[in-house]
Design an enzyme around this catalytic site. Structure first.
Site, short mmCIF file in Angstrom:
data_model
loop_
_atom_site.label_atom_id
_atom_site.label_comp_id
_atom_site.label_asym_id
_atom_site.label_seq_id
_atom_site.Cartn_x
_atom_site.Cartn_y
_atom_site.Cartn_z
N CYS A 39 0.73 -1.07 0.03
CA CYS A 39 0.25 0.16 -0.04
C CYS A 39 0.81 1.25 0.03
O CYS A 39 2.05 1.16 0.14
CB CYS A 39 -0.87 -0.01 1.18
SG CYS A 39 -0.08 0.31 2.76
N ASP A 40 0.14 2.53 -0.41
CA ASP A 40 0.95 3.48 -0.32
C ASP A 40 1.24 4.12 1.23
O ASP A 40 2.41 4.56 1.30
CB ASP A 40 0.18 4.68 -1.01
CG ASP A 40 1.20 5.69 -1.55
OD1 ASP A 40 2.28 5.88 -1.59
OD2 ASP A 40 0.37 7.01 -1.73
#
Length: 106
Positions: free
Chosen positions: A16-17
C-alpha cells in the site's frame, strides 16, 4: 513483463501507499484463503517491500512505483480490494497451478 508459476510462489505481499486500511484487510483475506498452501502473505508499505517477495499485489495506480521498488517481484495491479479478477487469478494460480503474469502500466 514478468511472470511466475503459481506453485513457485512462497511469499505474496499486499503493498500500500501509506495507510493500514483496505490493503491490510485484503492481506488477511488472502491469508485465510491460502492458509493450507505453502505461501506466506504479508502486508507492507511500498517503501519496505521485502526483496524475497515473489508476487506483490497493489492498486493499479501504484504498480509503477512498486515495480521500481521491487524489481525482482511479479507485480499485479488490481482496481478493487474485494472481488477483483486480478486477485482471484493469483489465488487460483497458487491453489490450482497456472502462471501469474505481472501487469503493465498504472
Amino acid at each position: 513483463m514478468s511472470s511466475i508459476d503459481g506453485g513457485d510462489i512462497r511469499k505474496l505481499v499486499v503493498a500500500c501507499d501509506a495507510g493500514m486500511g483496505s490493503s491490510v484487510m485484503l492481506a488477511a483475506q488472502l491469508r485465510r484463503e491460502l492458509r493450507k498452501m505453502p505461501v506466506i502473505v504479508e502486508h507492507h508499505a511500498i517503501a519496505s517491500i521485502p526483496s524475497d517477495a515473489d508476487v506483490v499485489l497493489c492498486q493499479a495506480g501504484l504498480a509503477d512505483r512498486v515495480r521500481a521498488g521491487a524489481p525482482r517481484s511479479v507485480v499485479v495491479g488490481f482496481r478493487m480490494f474485494l472481488g477483483d479478477p486480478a486477485v482471484a487469478r493469483v489465488v487460483a494460480a497458487v491453489k490450482q497451478g497456472g502462471v501469474v503474469v505481472g501487469t503493465t502500466g498504472g
